[in-house]
Write a protein that holds these residues in place. Structure first.
Motif, PDB file in Angstrom:
ATOM      1  N   MET A   1       0.761  -1.069   0.077  1.00  0.00           N
ATOM      2  CA  MET A   1      -0.312   0.380   0.094  1.00  0.00           C
ATOM      3  C   MET A   1       0.684   1.212  -0.007  1.00  0.00           C
ATOM      4  N   ASN A   2       0.966   1.875  -0.481  1.00  0.00           N
ATOM      5  CA  ASN A   2       1.389   3.560  -1.078  1.00  0.00           C
ATOM      6  C   ASN A   2       0.639   4.296   0.034  1.00  0.00           C
ATOM      7  N   TRP A   3       1.523   5.419   1.082  1.00  0.00           N
ATOM      8  CA  TRP A   3       1.054   5.715   2.183  1.00  0.00           C
ATOM      9  C   TRP A   3       1.271   7.550   0.812  1.00  0.00           C
ATOM     10  N   LEU A   4       0.867   7.617  -0.291  1.00  0.00           N
ATOM     11  CA  LEU A   4       0.532   8.813  -0.814  1.00  0.00           C
ATOM     12  C   LEU A   4       0.152   7.610  -2.504  1.00  0.00           C
ATOM     13  N   PRO A   5      -0.674   8.954  -2.676  1.00  0.00           N
ATOM     14  CA  PRO A   5      -1.680   8.841  -3.652  1.00  0.00           C
ATOM     15  C   PRO A   5      -0.966   8.720  -4.750  1.00  0.00           C
ATOM     16  N   ASP A   6      -1.453   7.787  -6.480  1.00  0.00           N
ATOM     17  CA  ASP A   6      -0.526   7.650  -6.505  1.00  0.00           C
ATOM     18  C   ASP A   6      -0.060   9.060  -7.991  1.00  0.00           C
ATOM     19  N   ASP A   7      -1.246  10.005  -7.742  1.00  0.00           N
ATOM     20  CA  ASP A   7      -1.066  11.182  -8.292  1.00  0.00           C
ATOM     21  C   ASP A   7      -0.773  12.674  -7.875  1.00  0.00           C
ATOM     22  N   PHE A   8      -0.476  11.927  -6.139  1.00  0.00           N
ATOM     23  CA  PHE A   8       0.429  13.398  -5.637  1.00  0.00           C
ATOM     24  C   PHE A   8       1.310  13.561  -6.543  1.00  0.00           C
ATOM     25  N   VAL A   9       1.180  15.234  -6.162  1.00  0.00           N
ATOM     26  CA  VAL A   9       2.383  15.786  -6.683  1.00  0.00           C
ATOM     27  C   VAL A   9       3.131  16.689  -5.790  1.00  0.00           C
ATOM     28  N   HIS A  10       4.063  16.716  -5.649  1.00  0.00           N
ATOM     29  CA  HIS A  10       4.903  16.976  -4.606  1.00  0.00           C
ATOM     30  C   HIS A  10       5.208  18.205  -4.641  1.00  0.00           C
ATOM     31  N   PRO A  11       5.074  19.003  -3.640  1.00  0.00           N
ATOM     32  CA  PRO A  11       5.573  20.848  -3.668  1.00  0.00           C
ATOM     33  C   PRO A  11       6.657  20.818  -4.355  1.00  0.00           C
ATOM     34  N   THR A  12       6.687  21.486  -5.466  1.00  0.00           N
ATOM     35  CA  THR A  12       8.785  22.233  -5.622  1.00  0.00           C
ATOM     36  C   THR A  12       9.042  23.463  -4.733  1.00  0.00           C
ATOM     37  N   LEU A  13       8.489  24.318  -4.688  1.00  0.00           N
ATOM     38  CA  LEU A  13       8.857  25.428  -3.874  1.00  0.00           C
ATOM     39  C   LEU A  13       8.151  26.529  -2.836  1.00  0.00           C
ATOM     40  N   ILE A  14       8.338  25.948  -1.518  1.00  0.00           N
ATOM     41  CA  ILE A  14       8.170  26.939  -0.653  1.00  0.00           C
ATOM     42  C   ILE A  14       8.169  27.849  -0.394  1.00  0.00           C
ATOM     43  N   PRO A  15       8.268  29.289   0.079  1.00  0.00           N
ATOM     44  CA  PRO A  15       8.195  30.299   0.750  1.00  0.00           C
ATOM     45  C   PRO A  15       8.038  30.612   1.814  1.00  0.00           C
ATOM     46  N   LEU A  16       8.773  30.886   2.246  1.00  0.00           N
ATOM     47  CA  LEU A  16       8.573  31.406   3.973  1.00  0.00           C
ATOM     48  C   LEU A  16       8.202  32.462   4.533  1.00  0.00           C
ATOM     49  N   PRO A  17       7.390  32.236   5.246  1.00  0.00           N
ATOM     50  CA  PRO A  17       6.548  34.124   5.569  1.00  0.00           C
ATOM     51  C   PRO A  17       7.752  35.355   5.180  1.00  0.00           C
TER      52      PRO A  17
END
Length: 167
Positions: A1-17
């Motif tokens: 069993m996968n821990w993430l959905p097959d179609d999940f796209v992970h974030p690639t750039l996350i700015p801090l506040p």
């Protein structure tokens, strides 16, 4: 069993506040910035992660760190686990990391932890990261029971939890 959905796209750039810093997936090419960040904060990082992960070893070489980052890069590509590095805007300094891992212990669908370099402990960047991570996980990740190890539960309490079968 996968821990993430097959179609999940992970974030690639996350700015801090507040601007000036961001998270992105770590790469092997980040070793020249990662190694001094980790080893410069090694004693404190060992006090956090040492018992659970055996990391970072006092003798961790540049080459060992490079191999570790290559492993992380491959795990990210395969969606097995995630290591996001905290950078300044120009990516001239690696200032910490956020780990998003499949659960090893019962009661969660992900285990998340993070750190900043010693110089940032107690400061604005650490406070911004502390505020961002739970919000980011809730907004952009498909977890219903994330566990924030070292924040919502102490590392000793986490270590005492029962292991998931097969973990």
């Amino acid at each position: 069993m996968n821990w993430l959905p097959d179609d999940f796209v992970h974030p690639t750039l996350i700015p801090l506040p507040g601007g000036g810093h961001h998270l992105r997936p770590i790469r092997e090419a980040d070793t020249p910035l990662d190694h001094p960040a980790v080893m410069g904060s090694r004693e404190r990082l060992w006090s956090i992660y040492g018992e659970a992960w055996g990391w970072p070893a006092a003798t961790m070489t540049y080459e060992a760190d490079q191999a570790d980052l290559l492993r992380h890069e491959k795990e990210i590509a395969a969606h097995e686990s995630f290591n996001y590095a905290l950078f300044d805007t120009a990516e001239t300094a690696l200032l910490g990391c956020v780990y998003i891992d499949p659960p090893e212990k019962v009661g969660a669908d992900a285990e998340i932890s993070w750190w900043v370099v010693d110089e940032l402990v107690g400061g604005e960047v650490e406070r911004d990261l502390d505020a961002l991570v739970p919000q980011w996980i809730a907004a952009d990740w498909p977890f219903t029971q994330p566990r924030f190890v070292g924040r919502g539960i102490s590392w000793p309490d986490w270590l005492a939890l029962p292991e998931l079968p097969g973990a």
